[in-house]
Design a protein around this motif. Structure first.
Motif, short mmCIF file in Angstrom:
data_model
loop_
_atom_site.label_atom_id
_atom_site.label_comp_id
_atom_site.label_asym_id
_atom_site.label_seq_id
_atom_site.Cartn_x
_atom_site.Cartn_y
_atom_site.Cartn_z
N LEU A 2 0.82 -1.21 0.00
CA LEU A 2 0.00 0.00 0.00
C LEU A 2 0.86 1.26 0.00
CD1 LEU A 2 -2.83 -0.90 2.56
CD2 LEU A 2 -3.01 -0.78 0.07
N ASN A 3 0.33 2.29 -0.68
CA ASN A 3 0.90 3.64 -0.65
C ASN A 3 2.36 3.71 -1.08
OD1 ASN A 3 -1.60 4.43 0.47
ND2 ASN A 3 -0.88 3.90 2.51
N ARG A 4 2.67 3.00 -2.15
CA ARG A 4 3.99 3.11 -2.75
C ARG A 4 3.84 3.42 -4.23
NH1 ARG A 4 8.26 0.89 0.21
NH2 ARG A 4 9.53 1.87 -1.43
N TYR A 5 4.58 4.41 -4.71
CA TYR A 5 4.59 4.73 -6.14
C TYR A 5 5.85 4.18 -6.77
CZ TYR A 5 0.66 8.01 -6.90
OH TYR A 5 -0.57 8.56 -7.08
N GLN A 539 -2.04 3.04 7.04
CA GLN A 539 -1.82 2.80 5.61
C GLN A 539 -3.14 2.53 4.88
OE1 GLN A 539 0.89 3.46 4.28
NE2 GLN A 539 2.35 3.44 5.96
N ILE A 542 -5.13 5.85 4.55
CA ILE A 542 -4.62 6.70 3.46
C ILE A 542 -5.09 6.16 2.11
CG2 ILE A 542 -2.54 7.46 2.24
CD1 ILE A 542 -1.12 7.51 4.96
N HIS A 543 -4.95 4.84 1.92
CA HIS A 543 -5.33 4.22 0.65
C HIS A 543 -6.82 4.40 0.38
CE1 HIS A 543 -5.31 1.38 -2.67
NE2 HIS A 543 -6.33 0.74 -2.08
N TYR A 546 -7.95 8.22 -0.34
CA TYR A 546 -7.75 8.68 -1.72
C TYR A 546 -8.69 7.97 -2.69
CZ TYR A 546 -3.74 11.75 -1.04
OH TYR A 546 -2.92 12.81 -0.69
N ARG A 598 -0.70 12.74 -3.42
CA ARG A 598 -0.55 11.29 -3.14
C ARG A 598 0.93 10.90 -3.23
NH1 ARG A 598 -3.82 6.61 -3.50
NH2 ARG A 598 -2.69 5.04 -2.29
N ASN A 602 2.85 9.36 -0.14
CA ASN A 602 3.50 8.05 -0.28
C ASN A 602 4.98 8.13 0.06
OD1 ASN A 602 1.08 7.03 -1.08
ND2 ASN A 602 1.63 6.70 -3.22
N GLY A 606 4.55 6.18 3.02
CA GLY A 606 4.41 4.87 2.36
C GLY A 606 5.42 3.84 2.83
#
Length: 615
Positions: A2-5, A539, A542-543, A546, A598, A602, A606
């Motif tokens: 989760l929450n990684r670009y 986490q 946040i996910h 958004y 975001r 992240n 993240g």
């Protein structure tokens, strides 16, 4: 996870922001008050003119930031408007009437940004200053020209049918009267002409007289055509002469509004708009001594015109052809390396020229350049009186039968040939125009509007930042960075779009979109807080925050975008400016509020074990 670009998303966001920043930068450098010197009727300024200007400025102790020769024009930049006005007065006095000395505003963009084609936003009249004209079409001249065409047409038809007539005279209401030797010839003329001229009401009047007047429908069409065609020609002219972002639109039945942002010199603007350049082709009357004619001994069917050198030329009054039939014109060099203008005619003009020249081979034909200029006098209504100025630019023997294409020589320099071809290509005004109202909006007024607009943006930003930081703490700071990025991207895109012009309503659109951007971040932050209250992990909150807010943000922005599209479609002028900036702002606000924030969230949170969010 989760929450990684992925890395490519961060690279994409960074590149977009840097490009937006680079193309927004030119707007920070502003514009220099400048004086632009151009030659009259296209004559190019030279190095000698540049030296003369520098000498005048030095002699009058006028400090200039720079004086440069650019594409045949000389641009002198100054520190402020007071010095600019002083320089204009000095240069006008020194250069005389061979040059046009115009006030201007020149972007002060650094060279390295110019190499990237980065230019500041185009500003509207309310921000940049400029000139506003309310122009009235001279309908009397337009209808009088139509009356002359009717006379020529009826005369030709009667000659073709061999119907004898005595005289043709103008009559009231743009009509005409033809006197015949007897009633039989008059009746024959009525029978022959009536079916050939459906737009004329032809009837008998008095003893052996035929009367013809235009129908109401024809008069209405002529008036409508005169205004609409003049609008098209004015648009072509200001576009081809390089006036940025002009506004040319109709007002009422016979008036046209013209706004030229950035031009502060009404004399220069009048020269651009009032240049009613056209050509007349006439046969030279060789049976009369030109010197004697210049002293007043002129036959009734002829006129005396003069060349640029002041030499008299006797021309027949009858005009063979006018510039109305010119469809295209270009400038080039002839076989002797002399400038020339190549003319192309429409089918009607080609037939007229062909029929005339085949019967006059070996006779001299003159090209008469005609302009209407402001005489500086006013009529009883306070309107400017236009003065017709004529100059013979070419006299040549008709060597052979001419058709749809031919050339004009005898022009002094290539720049004048280019200017003449440009004006002819843009078109001759169907009727002269009179300026009934003119306003000059100075740079001070524009600067005041810009300052007020910037203050509005600044206070709006500060209020939004204060609200976000107080209510959402660290997430508020993240939203604030997105707001600033949003503003940079709006300015950068506005600077990149060729047709976009910023006006005061446009600034209002920017302020509105900043508020919309804050609204999107509020939705996201509140949704995250709601997920936390429901027991989600940081986490997950946040996910889901958004993800859940995305559909609401899209719906809100799409509905706003639909309204903006409708505004642009049905609006004019400033309304369109508001719609453009709002539409751009909607796109950038969604990009920064969703993707931008975001990415920062992240990056900060993240993949980490977080027990509490600063929100």
């Amino acid at each position: 996870m989760l929450n990684r670009y992925p890395l490519w998303k961060y690279v994409l966001l960074t590149v977009v922001f840097i490009v937006g920043l680079v193309y927004a930068l030119p707007n920070l450098y502003g514009e220099d008050p400048a004086v632009q010197v151009t030659g009259v009727r296209g004559a190019a300024a030279s190095e000698q003119t540049l030296d003369q200007i520098q000498s005048v400025l030095k002699q009058d102790n006028i400090p200039a930031k720079s004086v440069a020769l650019e594409e045949g024009n000389i641009l002198a930049r100054f520190a402020n408007t007071d010095v600019q006005l002083h320089a204009r007065e000095a240069l006008t006095k020194a250069l005389g009437d061979k040059y046009v000395v115009a006030l201007n505003l020149a972007p002060a963009t650094p060279t390295w940004l110019k190499l990237l084609n980065a230019e500041p936003m185009k500003l509207g009249l309310d921000l940049r200053g400029g000139v506003h004209f309310l122009m009235e079409v001279d309908m009397d001249t337009a209808l009088s020209k139509l009356q002359e065409q009717n006379i020529d047409g009826l005369r030709s038809d009667l000659r073709e049918k061999n119907i004898p007539y005595t005289t043709i005279n103008k009559a009231a209401n743009y009509g005409l009267q033809i006197q015949f030797p007897n009633s039989a010839d008059r009746d024959a003329a009525i029978s022959y002409l009536s079916p050939r001229h459906r737009d004329l009401v032809i009837s008998s009047s008095g003893d052996n007289v035929l009367r013809a007047v235009m129908t109401d429908e024809r008069l209405r069409e002529a008036r409508e055509y005169a205004v609409q065609q003049n609008i098209n020609i004015l648009r072509n002219r200001v576009n081809q002469l390089g006036v940025a972002e002009p506004l040319v639109q109709r007002q009422g039945s016979d008036r046209i509004v013209v706004e030229l942002p950035g031009i502060q010199d009404t004399a220069r603007a009048k020269e651009i708009l009032g240049a009613t350049a056209t050509l007349e082709f006439r046969l030279v009357n060789t049976s009369v001594d030109a010197s004697a004619a210049a002293n007043g001994r002129v036959p009734g069917d002829s006129d005396v015109k003069y060349t640029r050198d002041g030499q008299p030329v006797v021309l027949y009054k009858r005009v063979i052809l006018t510039g109305d039939h010119i469809t295209d014109s270009t400038s080039s060099m002839d076989e002797y390396n002399q400038p020339q203008v190549n003319i192309s005619l429409d089918s009607t003009g080609g037939n007229i020229m062909s029929n005339f020249t085949k019967d006059h081979i070996g006779q001299p034909m003159a090209t008469l350049f005609v302009e209407y200029k402001d005489s500086g006098k006013k009529d009883a209504k306070g309107h400017a009186i236009l003065e017709k100025q004529e100059q013979v630019i070419n006299v040549a023997n008709i060597q052979s039968r001419l058709g749809n294409s031919f050339r004009i020589t005898g022009i002094s320099n290539p720049n004048e040939a280019r200017q003449l071809s440009l004006l002819l290509r843009a078109g001759a005004l169907i009727a002269p125009i009179q300026i009934v109202e003119e306003r000059t909006i100075g740079p001070t007024m524009g600067q005041q509007n810009i300052t007020q607009g910037l203050e509005a943006c600044l206070w709006g930003l500060l209020a939004s930042i204060l609200f976000m930081v107080v209510f959402y703490k660290k997430f508020g700071l993240i939203a604030t960075s997105a707001l600033l990025a949003n503003l940079v991207l709006i300015v950068g895109i506005m600077s990149l779009i060729p047709g976009a012009t910023l006006t005061m309503p446009g600034i209002a659109g920017i302020v509105l979109t900043l508020a919309v951007a804050v609204d999107a971040n509020v939705l996201i932050n509140e949704r995250i807080k709601e997920e936390l209250r429901n027991g989600r992990s940081v986490q997950q909150a946040i996910h889901e925050g958004y993800k859940g807010a995305f559909s609401s943000i899209v719906d809100a922005n799409v509905t706003t975008l639909i309204k903006v599209i409708i505004l642009y479609a049905v609006g004019t002028g400033s309304i369109k400016g508001f719609a453009i900036t709002t539409a751009i702002g909607i796109g950038t606000s969604m990009f920064t509020a969703i993707l931008g924030t975001r990415a920062i969230v992240n990056l900060v949170y993240g993949g980490k074990r977080i027990s509490k969010l600063s929100i």
